[in-house]
Design a protein around this motif. Structure first.
Motif, PDB file in Angstrom:
ATOM      1  N   ILE A  64      79.547 -24.574  14.832  1.00 58.65           N
ATOM      2  CA  ILE A  64      78.997 -22.803  14.618  1.00 58.65           C
ATOM      3  C   ILE A  64      77.813 -22.963  15.234  1.00 58.65           C
ATOM      4  N   ALA A  65      77.280 -24.469  15.298  1.00 63.32           N
ATOM      5  CA  ALA A  65      75.925 -24.558  16.222  1.00 63.32           C
ATOM      6  C   ALA A  65      75.843 -23.792  17.464  1.00 63.32           C
ATOM      7  N   MET A  66      77.553 -24.384  18.066  1.00 66.58           N
ATOM      8  CA  MET A  66      76.929 -24.038  19.475  1.00 66.58           C
ATOM      9  C   MET A  66      77.560 -22.596  19.288  1.00 66.58           C
ATOM     10  N   ARG A  67      78.021 -22.066  18.863  1.00 70.42           N
ATOM     11  CA  ARG A  67      78.115 -21.050  19.184  1.00 70.42           C
ATOM     12  C   ARG A  67      76.685 -20.114  19.218  1.00 70.42           C
ATOM     13  N   ILE A  68      75.781 -20.816  18.765  1.00 67.69           N
ATOM     14  CA  ILE A  68      74.824 -19.968  18.718  1.00 67.69           C
ATOM     15  C   ILE A  68      73.643 -19.013  19.829  1.00 67.69           C
ATOM     16  N   ARG A  69      73.625 -18.505  20.110  1.00 70.70           N
ATOM     17  CA  ARG A  69      72.481 -18.422  21.717  1.00 70.70           C
ATOM     18  C   ARG A  69      70.856 -18.176  21.662  1.00 70.70           C
ATOM     19  N   ASN A  70      70.433 -17.593  20.147  1.00 71.24           N
ATOM     20  CA  ASN A  70      68.773 -17.235  19.550  1.00 71.24           C
ATOM     21  C   ASN A  70      68.645 -18.337  19.084  1.00 71.24           C
ATOM     22  N   ALA A  71      67.898 -19.502  18.647  1.00 68.27           N
ATOM     23  CA  ALA A  71      67.281 -19.801  17.737  1.00 68.27           C
ATOM     24  C   ALA A  71      65.944 -20.941  18.560  1.00 68.27           C
ATOM     25  N   GLY A  72      64.560 -20.846  17.642  1.00 68.66           N
ATOM     26  CA  GLY A  72      63.911 -22.275  18.632  1.00 68.66           C
ATOM     27  C   GLY A  72      64.490 -23.130  18.049  1.00 68.66           C
ATOM     28  N   ALA A  73      65.456 -24.161  17.123  1.00 67.88           N
ATOM     29  CA  ALA A  73      65.837 -24.281  17.103  1.00 67.88           C
ATOM     30  C   ALA A  73      67.009 -25.004  15.136  1.00 67.88           C
ATOM     31  N   ILE A  74      67.773 -25.696  16.357  1.00 69.05           N
ATOM     32  CA  ILE A  74      69.085 -25.544  15.138  1.00 69.05           C
ATOM     33  C   ILE A  74      69.202 -26.975  14.346  1.00 69.05           C
ATOM     34  N   PHE A  75      69.972 -26.958  12.677  1.00 74.61           N
ATOM     35  CA  PHE A  75      69.686 -27.676  12.125  1.00 74.61           C
ATOM     36  C   PHE A  75      71.031 -27.389  11.269  1.00 74.61           C
ATOM     37  N   VAL A  76      71.864 -28.951  11.933  1.00 72.14           N
ATOM     38  CA  VAL A  76      72.967 -29.202  12.239  1.00 72.14           C
ATOM     39  C   VAL A  76      73.865 -29.535  10.463  1.00 72.14           C
ATOM     40  N   GLY A  77      74.172 -28.939   9.480  1.00 72.14           N
ATOM     41  CA  GLY A  77      74.495 -29.535   8.290  1.00 72.14           C
ATOM     42  C   GLY A  77      74.055 -29.633   7.096  1.00 72.14           C
ATOM     43  N   THR A  78      73.922 -30.308   6.097  1.00 76.37           N
ATOM     44  CA  THR A  78      73.284 -30.587   4.930  1.00 76.37           C
ATOM     45  C   THR A  78      71.954 -31.699   4.722  1.00 76.37           C
ATOM     46  N   TYR A  79      72.271 -32.570   5.820  1.00 74.82           N
ATOM     47  CA  TYR A  79      71.664 -33.835   6.023  1.00 74.82           C
ATOM     48  C   TYR A  79      70.923 -33.242   7.098  1.00 74.82           C
ATOM     49  N   THR A  80      70.576 -32.108   7.327  1.00 72.43           N
ATOM     50  CA  THR A  80      69.423 -32.113   8.623  1.00 72.43           C
ATOM     51  C   THR A  80      68.477 -31.452   8.015  1.00 72.43           C
ATOM     52  N   PRO A  81      67.680 -31.245   7.591  1.00 69.90           N
ATOM     53  CA  PRO A  81      66.450 -30.184   7.194  1.00 69.90           C
ATOM     54  C   PRO A  81      66.205 -29.743   7.832  1.00 69.90           C
ATOM     55  N   VAL A  82      64.978 -28.545   8.167  1.00 67.96           N
ATOM     56  CA  VAL A  82      64.216 -28.448   8.715  1.00 67.96           C
ATOM     57  C   VAL A  82      62.934 -29.083   8.265  1.00 67.96           C
ATOM     58  N   SER A  83      62.480 -29.630   7.144  1.00 68.46           N
ATOM     59  CA  SER A  83      61.522 -30.586   7.423  1.00 68.46           C
ATOM     60  C   SER A  83      61.967 -31.917   7.721  1.00 68.46           C
ATOM     61  N   LEU A  84      63.326 -32.391   7.714  1.00 67.16           N
ATOM     62  CA  LEU A  84      62.812 -33.472   8.979  1.00 67.16           C
ATOM     63  C   LEU A  84      62.506 -33.536  10.095  1.00 67.16           C
ATOM     64  N   GLY A  85      62.990 -32.018  10.870  1.00 65.24           N
ATOM     65  CA  GLY A  85      62.374 -31.521  12.307  1.00 65.24           C
ATOM     66  C   GLY A  85      61.086 -31.462  12.249  1.00 65.24           C
ATOM     67  N   ASP A  86      60.291 -31.027  10.980  1.00 64.79           N
ATOM     68  CA  ASP A  86      59.027 -30.641  11.144  1.00 64.79           C
ATOM     69  C   ASP A  86      57.820 -32.362  11.089  1.00 64.79           C
ATOM     70  N   TYR A  87      58.965 -33.007  10.943  1.00 65.48           N
ATOM     71  CA  TYR A  87      58.294 -34.629  11.344  1.00 65.48           C
ATOM     72  C   TYR A  87      58.897 -35.419  11.636  1.00 65.48           C
ATOM     73  N   CYS A  88      59.720 -36.001  12.035  1.00 65.16           N
ATOM     74  CA  CYS A  88      60.577 -37.307  12.228  1.00 65.16           C
ATOM     75  C   CYS A  88      61.534 -37.049  12.793  1.00 65.16           C
ATOM     76  N   ALA A  89      62.189 -36.168  13.054  1.00 66.49           N
ATOM     77  CA  ALA A  89      63.836 -36.057  13.802  1.00 66.49           C
ATOM     78  C   ALA A  89      63.327 -36.450  15.306  1.00 66.49           C
ATOM     79  N   GLY A  90      62.555 -35.875  16.157  1.00 67.21           N
ATOM     80  CA  GLY A  90      62.664 -35.860  17.534  1.00 67.21           C
ATOM     81  C   GLY A  90      62.337 -34.936  18.219  1.00 67.21           C
TER      82      GLY A  90
END
Length: 434
Positions: A343-369
């Motif tokens: 599903i993530a690969m079908r999305i065209r419009n998003a600032g960042a996409i977080f895939v699956g239950t173990y990839t919350p936005v909070s991870l991206g806020d800090y330590c995802a890279g």
């Protein structure tokens, strides 16, 4: 708790623009804010440091003797870091640096004809002002997200500004500590539109910059709009937002926790659930009802979740959910479905996409890279988040030999004459006159 909009059986009735108008969205009147702050910007443009100092005293209730932070205060903040916090900061720095290093572009050399060459040079902006929020949420992480890509791009001068705290007259200690870890020595205790004006117009303490980047409230955004053109800006960023695509198999507790996490930022933050399961929507509402009252910032979170900018959208299937997500163009989009990666690969419009239950936005806020400075308000339809590319300018270097110019001279003259600009053609033909 979340307002609910059902698009079951009706989504095909709407055009793309009609669908966008239906979706929850915060009112974000930058022009109204700009009208309010324009006198302040004009005052700083005319009076410089005294006007900035007056603004800090008025809005932050802090009397400053000087705007620039003493480097000793930055060193002291680093020294005071407890080990766990220092490790967290360093982990974020290392991962953001690793992920962004691959974005640095090499110069590109192209031969377009024998003896005719175009070189695309990628040149960094010389001086950048980095704005770091320090209001409801004091975002030391934004120093990392701003500064690391700029450093990788090769920006020579980086200046940081963040509002002074009432008890110290300095920016938050965490912000100062991250500046120290990154080797940033030019830091100012100024926030809001006054900081943007200081960077744009310059003062006797702060030289004007070439570009201003970093998130802020609507007044910071309005100030960036006002000075755009005099300086470059990264984007007109609004209040944070999250959208989540979830199916019947999603974990309602995880979805609810993630919606809450972004609502925690601001009463105007947007939290949107897109699902094809009424049962899941009900379960998420139940989780929110249990969890929100237990949160530290429950009043702020409740206001955000019940505001016009938040809600649940019920659709027929995941295909419809993808269409809604693309129309909404979220700053952060999480996908909680059985086939989340697809599903993530079908999305065209998003600032960042977080895939699956173990990839919350909070991870991206800090330590995802990844970078957390992202387009909001639907701007992900046309804009990207902050990156190394944000600080680079492409410059074409054109180099033709005599024979290469001769080979195309007739075409240049013909083109110039067709546009009634004959002197353009003569600038070529004169080079071949006997």
């Amino acid at each position: 708790m979340l307002r609910r909009l059902s698009l079951q059986g009706t989504i095909t009735d709407y055009s793309a623009s009609e669908l966008r108008d239906l979706l929850p969205r915060a009112t974000f009147d930058v022009n109204a804010a700009l009208h309010q702050i324009q006198p302040l910007l004009d005052d700083i443009a005319q009076r410089g440091t005294p006007a900035v100092t007056d603004a800090v005293a008025r809005f932050d209730q802090v009397e400053l003797e000087r705007l620039r932070v003493d480097p000793a205060a930055i060193d002291a903040a680093v020294e005071k870091l407890e080990p766990a916090r220092r490790r967290a900061y360093q982990t974020a720095i290392d991962r953001v640096r690793q992920a962004h290093s691959a974005q640095r572009l090499p110069d590109i050399h192209t031969q377009v004809a024998p003896g005719g060459y175009i070189t695309e040079r990628y040149v960094p902006v010389n001086r950048v002002g980095l704005y770091v929020p320090g209001g409801l949420a004091v975002l030391a992480s934004s120093v990392i997200m701003n500064a690391v890509p700029a450093q990788i791009a090769g920006v020579e001068q980086l200046a940081v500004t963040s509002p002074p705290q009432k008890d110290t007259g300095l920016p938050d200690e965490g912000i100062l500590a991250v500046c120290g870890l990154l080797g940033l020595e030019e830091v100012y205790a100024v926030g809001g539109p006054a900081a943007v004006a200081m960077f744009a117009y310059g003062t006797d303490e702060c030289d004007p910059v070439d570009m201003i980047c970093g998130p802020g409230n609507i007044y910071v955004t309005a100030a960036k709009r006002a000075v755009r053109g005099l300086v470059g800006i990264d984007a007109e960023a609004g209040t944070t937002e999250i959208a989540i695509i979830a199916d019947a198999e999603a974990n309602a507790a995880h979805v609810a926790a993630d919606l809450i996490s972004q609502a925690e930022h601001d009463p105007a933050a947007a939290s949107v659930l897109i699902t094809d399961s009424v049962a899941l929507a009900d379960a998420v509402d139940n989780e929110l009802a249990k969890r929100v009252p237990l949160t530290k910032h429950h009043a702020r979170i409740h206001t955000a979740l019940t505001g016009e900018q938040s809600g649940t959208i019920v659709v027929d299937d995941i295909d419809a959910a993808v269409r809604v997500a693309d129309s909404y163009a979220a700053e952060h989009l999480e996908i909680h479905t059985v086939d989340a990666a697809d599903i993530a690969m079908r999305i065209r419009n998003a600032g960042a996409i977080f895939v699956g239950t173990y990839t919350p936005v909070s991870l991206g806020d800090y330590c995802a890279g990844s970078n957390h400075i992202l387009p909001t308000g639907g701007c992900a339809r046309h804009s990207s988040g902050l990156s190394v590319h944000s600080f680079l300018r492409g410059i074409h270097v054109v180099n033709y030999s005599q024979s290469a110019l001769a080979a195309v001279a007739e075409d240049v003259v013909t083109f110039a004459n067709s546009e009634d600009l004959p002197s353009h053609g003569e600038a070529v033909s004169v080079r071949f006159e006997a």
